[in-house]
Design an enzyme around this catalytic site. Structure first.
Site, mmCIF file in Angstrom:
data_model
loop_
_atom_site.group_PDB
_atom_site.id
_atom_site.type_symbol
_atom_site.label_atom_id
_atom_site.label_comp_id
_atom_site.label_asym_id
_atom_site.label_seq_id
_atom_site.Cartn_x
_atom_site.Cartn_y
_atom_site.Cartn_z
ATOM 1 N N ASP A 197 0.582 -1.454 0.115
ATOM 2 C CA ASP A 197 -0.170 -0.284 0.030
ATOM 3 C C ASP A 197 0.901 1.456 -0.121
ATOM 4 O OD1 ASP A 197 -2.191 2.210 0.570
ATOM 5 O OD2 ASP A 197 -3.321 -0.050 0.743
ATOM 6 N N HIS A 260 -2.947 3.043 -4.213
ATOM 7 C CA HIS A 260 -2.334 2.587 -3.294
ATOM 8 C C HIS A 260 -0.846 1.991 -3.711
ATOM 9 C CE1 HIS A 260 -5.949 2.784 -0.587
ATOM 10 N NE2 HIS A 260 -6.685 2.417 -1.855
ATOM 11 N N CYS A 292 1.704 4.121 -13.734
ATOM 12 C CA CYS A 292 1.208 4.869 -14.891
ATOM 13 C C CYS A 292 0.907 3.619 -16.085
ATOM 14 C CB CYS A 292 2.583 5.572 -15.602
ATOM 15 S SG CYS A 292 2.197 6.316 -17.143
ATOM 16 N N GLU A 324 -10.018 2.650 -5.188
ATOM 17 C CA GLU A 324 -9.774 3.952 -4.841
ATOM 18 C C GLU A 324 -8.625 4.556 -5.795
ATOM 19 O OE1 GLU A 324 -10.956 4.198 -0.135
ATOM 20 O OE2 GLU A 324 -8.943 3.381 -0.588
ATOM 21 N N CYS A 334 -1.561 13.052 -17.206
ATOM 22 C CA CYS A 334 -0.405 12.468 -17.556
ATOM 23 C C CYS A 334 -0.472 12.464 -18.970
ATOM 24 C CB CYS A 334 -0.397 10.954 -17.161
ATOM 25 S SG CYS A 334 1.167 10.063 -17.854
ATOM 26 N N TYR A 428 -16.609 -3.987 8.210
ATOM 27 C CA TYR A 428 -15.478 -3.205 8.419
ATOM 28 C C TYR A 428 -15.054 -3.102 9.767
ATOM 29 C CZ TYR A 428 -13.976 -1.821 3.481
ATOM 30 O OH TYR A 428 -13.339 -1.803 2.429
ATOM 31 N N LEU A 429 -14.249 -4.007 10.236
ATOM 32 C CA LEU A 429 -14.110 -3.991 11.545
ATOM 33 C C LEU A 429 -13.061 -3.307 12.340
ATOM 34 C CD1 LEU A 429 -14.365 -7.975 12.174
ATOM 35 C CD2 LEU A 429 -16.268 -6.139 12.023
ATOM 36 N N ALA A 480 -5.678 -0.909 8.567
ATOM 37 C CA ALA A 480 -4.727 -0.729 9.765
ATOM 38 C C ALA A 480 -4.196 0.633 10.057
ATOM 39 C CB ALA A 480 -3.599 -1.729 9.826
ATOM 40 N N GLU A 481 -4.795 1.545 9.349
ATOM 41 C CA GLU A 481 -4.386 2.933 9.802
ATOM 42 C C GLU A 481 -4.383 3.194 11.111
ATOM 43 O OE1 GLU A 481 -6.943 2.305 7.500
ATOM 44 O OE2 GLU A 481 -6.881 3.564 5.738
#
Length: 544
Positions: A197, A260, A292, A324, A334, A428-429, A480-481
């Site tokens: 990521d 990511h 790219c 995302e 680009c 989403y735990l 895990a943020e």
């Protein structure tokens, strides 16, 4: 005086057992088995020092050792594999007449205990159910007895996953194994490892050592065992896979592309869009960069990466993200991507996902793997009408965005894709479990997902059978943020993970919120006694 005290203690214990209505053979069963027949006479089987194991498995096999450990942990009795008595024995055998690779039966009667499974994995689930029988029926267990019962069990879904995120905060191997043990308690059978990521690259790629030299070292001078620094060597990956496989858990790798991707761009900036080559790439703070779509070197590097990953992981599946992607900040600006867009006759930069994934998925197929992607639609909130781009039919999709799951179910059915259910509002735990509860840092405004909300998940969304037949399974996710270590990871997972496990395994007619609320208590207590950090869900009790 001592004699009186012993008698009083015994009397108090007997009284507590007599009045503990909830304490019985099924009071800790999670997920709830799909067929249970209990004895109405209160009969029990007595385990003692003469109880033996009868099995077609080799002596000393993992499953036999697991059985011994369960019985000794719960009753204090050390079983022996010697003897062929037809009474007073615990039978552990493969039964090829059972249909389904996770189908097991568990029978307790006056002769002993019989666990039969269609495979060794099914037998392992039978052992986990036996362990929960002993956890729940504490009074009988204390007297080394097990109530008569017959369980015939097979899961609703064959894919029951948990995703953890060592890319953002690295987890050492011992912690991953500890988490696998907790997954196995509740019959999860897939661990998805989010390995790459913006915040880190966590898997050794021997043909490209720069990936971990740069991408796995976010904080110079800090420990290489997390949370900021660290990666898994290929030998460590093999070790994790083998450990999980013994416990009937498949390990699926995730390499997130084309977004990511700051960690790989920190090592190879030339495979990003040219106008961003010189921008600073700080692991942990830089985001919204992409590979790219026009750079052949990027595809060549990923050919090497996917080849090595495919050789490491026995799983047929590999997850490649696809979510995302900051297209407007990258491909839309680009010159090389815009030229490719014109050449392909596209009118939207997002359509470059088509040739990008055509090339990547060709590599995946050449390496004998089946691709998984996060399901992205033409809008990130309702209303949405179509996929972001046309996914190839062999891609399994994962629904995840809040409120868009009904549309994902509809489109995947329409276009013939398999679907894994991870709807954010239920699964989403990493989201807080209660208002004001953790996480206290890196909380970007996460919605609260309570235990009850998680339990309310019906993976089929109440649809007719034919309209949900393409749903392959369920996945709980733990981004895990705000999850820095194993204690926070298990705290965020349990008890909500128990709710996801029951949604994935148990048929709807076997599920009950009122029953589930009672069955979590002995499991929470047992986990705490085993050193597992869990959240005690005080809010499910109605205060008087």
């Amino acid at each position: 005086m001592k004699r009186f005290f012993s008698w009083a203690l015994a009397a108090a214990f007997a009284l507590s057992c007599a009045t503990a209505i909830a304490q019985n053979s099924i009071s800790a069963l999670i997920p709830m088995p799909n067929s249970i027949t209990q004895s109405s006479k209160g009969e029990t089987f007595q385990v003692n020092s003469k109880t033996t194991i009868n099995s077609s498995l080799p002596q000393g096999s993992f499953l036999i050792e697991e059985l011994k450990q369960i019985i000794e942990n719960r009753t204090g009795i050390a079983l022996t594999e010697e003897g062929d008595s037809k009474r007073n024995r615990i039978e552990l055998v493969i039964d090829n007449t059972l249909k389904g690779k996770e189908h097991y039966t568990l029978k307790v009667d006056k002769k002993g205990i019989s666990i039969k499974g269609s495979t060794e994995g099914a037998l392992f689930w039978g052992l986990k159910t036996l362990d929960q029988l002993l956890i729940g029926d504490i009074c009988n267990t204390a007297e080394q007895r097990i109530g008569h019962i017959y369980i015939d069990d097979n899961p609703r879904y064959g894919y029951r996953a948990v995703m953890i995120d060592p890319a953002r905060h690295f987890l050492p191997v011992k912690d991953v194994k500890f988490f696998i043990d907790q997954m196995a308690r509740f019959k999860f059978n897939v661990l998805q490892l989010h390995l790459t990521d913006d915040q880190g690259w966590r898997i050794e790629i021997k043909s490209h050592p720069k990936l971990t030299d740069i991408g796995a070292n976010r904080k110079p001078g800090a420990s290489n065992q997390g949370p900021d620094n660290g990666f898994y060597t290929q030998e460590e990956i093999k070790d994790i896979i083998a450990y999980a496989a013994q416990r009937n858990i498949e390990v699926v790798p995730e390499l997130d592309i084309p977004g990511h991707s700051v960690a790989i761009l920190a090592a190879y900036p030339e495979i990003g869009c040219s106008f961003r080559h010189n921008e600073k790439k700080d692991l942990g703070s830089t985001t919204n960069m992409m590979l790219c779509a026009s750079k052949e070197k990027g595809y060549k590097i990923y050919e090497d990466i996917i080849r090595e990953v495919a050789q490491l992981f026995p799983s047929k599946k590999i997850h490649l993200g696809g979510d995302e992607a900051a297209v407007q900040q990258n491909w839309a600006k680009c010159p090389n991507c815009l030229a490719l867009m014109e050449k392909m006759g596209y009118d939207k930069p997002s359509q470059l996902m088509i040739p990008f994934f055509e090339k990547i998925l060709d590599i995946v197929r050449k390496n004998g793997k089946e691709p998984i992607l996060w399901c992205e639609l033409d809008n990130i909130w309702p209303p949405a009408n179509e996929y972001l781009f046309p996914y190839p039919e062999d891609v399994t999709l994962v629904t995840w965005r809040n409120a868009l799951t009904p549309k994902c179910i509809e489109l995947t059915r329409k276009y013939g894709h398999k679907l894994i259910m991870a709807p954010g509002e239920h699964a989403y735990l990493d989201y807080p479990q209660y208002p004001g509860d953790l996480p206290e840092f890196n909380n970007w405004g996460m919605p609260v997902t309570t235990l009850k909300k998680t339990y309310e998940l019906d993976p089929g969304y109440g649809l007719p059978e034919e309209e949900q037949a393409h749903i392959e399974g369920v996945m709980a996710t733990l981004w895990a943020e705000a999850i820095k270590d194993i204690n926070r990871l298990t705290y965020m997972t349990f008890p909500r993970g128990m709710a996801i496990a029951e949604a994935a395994w148990s048929n709807l007619e076997q599920r009950s919120w009122e029953s589930f609320k009672e069955r979590i208590y002995p499991n929470i207590m047992d986990m705490m006694k085993s050193g597992v950090s869990v959240r005690v869900p005080f809010e499910i009790v109605e205060r008087k």
